[in-house]
Design an enzyme around this catalytic site. Sequence first.
Site, PDB file in Angstrom:
ATOM      1  N   THR A 164       0.813  -1.229   0.000  1.00 33.36           N
ATOM      2  CA  THR A 164       0.000   0.000   0.000  1.00 33.36           C
ATOM      3  C   THR A 164       0.841   1.272   0.000  1.00 33.36           C
ATOM      4  OG1 THR A 164      -0.118   0.024   2.422  1.00 33.36           O
ATOM      5  CG2 THR A 164      -1.873  -1.153   1.266  1.00 33.36           C
ATOM      6  N   TRP A 165       2.140   1.137  -0.258  1.00 27.91           N
ATOM      7  CA  TRP A 165       2.993   2.332  -0.321  1.00 27.91           C
ATOM      8  C   TRP A 165       2.529   3.196  -1.487  1.00 27.91           C
ATOM      9  CZ3 TRP A 165       8.691   2.501  -2.347  1.00 27.91           C
ATOM     10  CH2 TRP A 165       9.258   3.740  -2.017  1.00 27.91           C
ATOM     11  N   TYR A 201       3.916   5.458   5.634  1.00 24.20           N
ATOM     12  CA  TYR A 201       3.323   5.614   4.294  1.00 24.20           C
ATOM     13  C   TYR A 201       2.281   6.741   4.326  1.00 24.20           C
ATOM     14  CZ  TYR A 201       5.460   1.066   3.143  1.00 24.20           C
ATOM     15  OH  TYR A 201       6.325   0.021   2.930  1.00 24.20           O
ATOM     16  N   TYR A 209       9.304  -7.336  -1.280  1.00 26.95           N
ATOM     17  CA  TYR A 209       8.683  -6.061  -1.670  1.00 26.95           C
ATOM     18  C   TYR A 209       9.172  -5.624  -3.047  1.00 26.95           C
ATOM     19  CZ  TYR A 209      12.569  -2.987   0.208  1.00 26.95           C
ATOM     20  OH  TYR A 209      13.747  -2.328   0.472  1.00 26.95           O
ATOM     21  N   ASP A 255      -0.175  -5.113   3.464  1.00 26.23           N
ATOM     22  CA  ASP A 255       1.043  -4.567   4.077  1.00 26.23           C
ATOM     23  C   ASP A 255       0.994  -3.050   4.058  1.00 26.23           C
ATOM     24  OD1 ASP A 255       4.122  -5.037   4.748  1.00 26.23           O
ATOM     25  OD2 ASP A 255       4.027  -3.420   3.265  1.00 26.23           O
ATOM     26  N   GLN A 314      11.296  -8.611   5.650  1.00 24.34           N
ATOM     27  CA  GLN A 314      10.714  -8.092   4.403  1.00 24.34           C
ATOM     28  C   GLN A 314      11.806  -7.381   3.612  1.00 24.34           C
ATOM     29  OE1 GLN A 314       7.656  -4.583   3.362  1.00 24.34           O
ATOM     30  NE2 GLN A 314       6.664  -6.263   4.431  1.00 24.34           N
TER      31      GLN A 314
HETATM   32  P1  NAP Z   1       5.638  -2.971  -6.738  1.00 28.82           P
HETATM   33  O1  NAP Z   1       4.559  -3.620  -6.008  1.00 28.82           O
HETATM   34  O2  NAP Z   1       6.691  -3.810  -7.385  1.00 28.82           O
HETATM   35  O3  NAP Z   1       5.039  -2.048  -7.905  1.00 28.82           O
HETATM   36  C1  NAP Z   1       3.915  -1.220  -7.754  1.00 28.82           C
HETATM   37  C2  NAP Z   1       3.668  -0.566  -9.108  1.00 28.82           C
HETATM   38  O4  NAP Z   1       3.440  -1.583 -10.071  1.00 28.82           O
HETATM   39  C3  NAP Z   1       2.456   0.339  -9.145  1.00 28.82           C
HETATM   40  O5  NAP Z   1       2.777   1.427  -9.990  1.00 28.82           O
HETATM   41  C4  NAP Z   1       1.373  -0.510  -9.779  1.00 28.82           C
HETATM   42  O6  NAP Z   1       0.486   0.250 -10.553  1.00 28.82           O
HETATM   43  C5  NAP Z   1       2.193  -1.398 -10.697  1.00 28.82           C
HETATM   44  N1  NAP Z   1       1.555  -2.717 -10.839  1.00 28.82           N
HETATM   45  C6  NAP Z   1       1.063  -3.518  -9.876  1.00 28.82           C
HETATM   46  N2  NAP Z   1       0.548  -4.638 -10.400  1.00 28.82           N
HETATM   47  C7  NAP Z   1       0.719  -4.539 -11.739  1.00 28.82           C
HETATM   48  C8  NAP Z   1       0.371  -5.377 -12.827  1.00 28.82           C
HETATM   49  N3  NAP Z   1      -0.250  -6.544 -12.644  1.00 28.82           N
HETATM   50  N4  NAP Z   1       0.685  -4.954 -14.086  1.00 28.82           N
HETATM   51  C9  NAP Z   1       1.330  -3.785 -14.269  1.00 28.82           C
HETATM   52  N5  NAP Z   1       1.672  -2.941 -13.291  1.00 28.82           N
HETATM   53  C10 NAP Z   1       1.367  -3.323 -12.026  1.00 28.82           C
HETATM   54  O7  NAP Z   1       6.416  -1.901  -5.863  1.00 28.82           O
HETATM   55  P2  NAP Z   1       6.263  -1.295  -4.398  1.00 28.82           P
HETATM   56  O8  NAP Z   1       4.976  -0.616  -4.207  1.00 28.82           O
HETATM   57  O9  NAP Z   1       7.520  -0.551  -4.143  1.00 28.82           O
HETATM   58  O10 NAP Z   1       6.348  -2.588  -3.442  1.00 28.82           O
HETATM   59  C11 NAP Z   1       5.192  -3.288  -3.014  1.00 28.82           C
HETATM   60  C12 NAP Z   1       4.900  -3.038  -1.563  1.00 28.82           C
HETATM   61  O11 NAP Z   1       5.992  -3.462  -0.744  1.00 28.82           O
HETATM   62  C13 NAP Z   1       4.745  -1.566  -1.173  1.00 28.82           C
HETATM   63  O12 NAP Z   1       3.511  -1.039  -1.601  1.00 28.82           O
HETATM   64  C14 NAP Z   1       4.928  -1.639   0.311  1.00 28.82           C
HETATM   65  O13 NAP Z   1       3.758  -2.121   0.943  1.00 28.82           O
HETATM   66  C15 NAP Z   1       6.069  -2.644   0.411  1.00 28.82           C
HETATM   67  N6  NAP Z   1       7.416  -2.006   0.445  1.00 28.82           N
HETATM   68  C16 NAP Z   1       8.154  -2.154   1.583  1.00 28.82           C
HETATM   69  C17 NAP Z   1       9.398  -1.566   1.669  1.00 28.82           C
HETATM   70  C18 NAP Z   1      10.194  -1.729   2.937  1.00 28.82           C
HETATM   71  O14 NAP Z   1      11.174  -1.002   3.145  1.00 28.82           O
HETATM   72  N7  NAP Z   1       9.838  -2.669   3.790  1.00 28.82           N
HETATM   73  C19 NAP Z   1       9.931  -0.832   0.602  1.00 28.82           C
HETATM   74  C20 NAP Z   1       9.166  -0.727  -0.561  1.00 28.82           C
HETATM   75  C21 NAP Z   1       7.920  -1.330  -0.629  1.00 28.82           C
HETATM   76  P3  NAP Z   1      -0.993   0.659 -10.033  1.00 28.82           P
HETATM   77  O15 NAP Z   1      -0.821   1.156  -8.627  1.00 28.82           O
HETATM   78  O16 NAP Z   1      -1.428   1.675 -11.013  1.00 28.82           O
HETATM   79  O17 NAP Z   1      -1.856  -0.585 -10.058  1.00 28.82           O
END
Ligand code: NAP
Length: 278
Positions: free
Chosen positions: A19-20, A53, A191, A48, A163
Amino acid sequence: MRTISFPNGRTVPAIGQGTWMMAEGRADRGTEIRALRIGFDDGLTVVDTAEIYGDGASEELVGEAIAGRRDDLFLVSKVAPSHASEAGTIRALEDSLRRLRTDRVDLYLLHWRGGHPLEATLRGFERLQKDGKIGLWGVSNFDTDDMEELMSVAGGRACATNQILYNPEERGAEFDLLPWMREKGMPAMAYSPVGQGGKLLSRSGLRRIAERHGATPAQVALAFAIRDGNTLAIPKAGDPAHAAENAAALRLELSPADLAEMDEAFAPPSHKVPLAII
Ligand code: NAP
């Protein structure tokens, strides 16, 4: 459907939802909530979030999305390192619970290592666990040496997960961290599993495999992330179509030939690579 199990026996689907950058005005709020709910309906029942965030706004949005179905979900949030003293961890969780409109989270993580001693953070986690406010606790962005250090701290072996950044372009953890965690019976959370929706998804290696399966590159990246049965991927999708697409990846199996092709397109690490962090 692929699942993973935490050390306490709790089993969850191997893909959840991040949900970031939600509730930050990048997309319509109602659409983001709908995307999360479609994900829940389709089996992505792990969600998550983190206190940092959107400065709490993401947790508030999650609180709205989970209303009426809290007990069917596995809720994860994180304490910011600057808050991770014993008392600060407890206070941060109470604030998160208020924003999430619930009485407990299922898993509470230290977002990354900061200045507070691990012992203090763990005492906070243990207090919260005793009070029934968190189910499990874990860490995030810990490399193998950090994990070793955590194991040497009193109570550290109760850590439920780490994570980390993990996707086809970021495979460094495969060299030592992921094997270390598997050996300890500790699942990983991946992530940015679809590379933040960036150039990864247009790489030809991924596209070729996707075409063969009648799938999308994002689905192949997710099936790749969860292939070892010990990793939970948490893609973020604010677009409801993406959420549904990601859920369908729970049923996509990559063959040994697909995995060999992935290794050609995205070389696995041949030596220690320091853990990358976003
Ligand atoms: P991600 O999930 O790899 O990518 C999210 C992006 O991909 C968004 O722009 C989304 O677009 C797009 N997307 C999602 N599904 C898709 C699909 N099926 N086809 C095409 N594009 C798609 O990157 P993230 O948000 O960095 O990582 C996921 C989660 O991990 C975060 O939201 C957070 O909860 C967690 N996180 C944790 C840390 C940490 O330090 N612990 C760091 C980074 C992230 P739309 O939104 O337009 O659907």
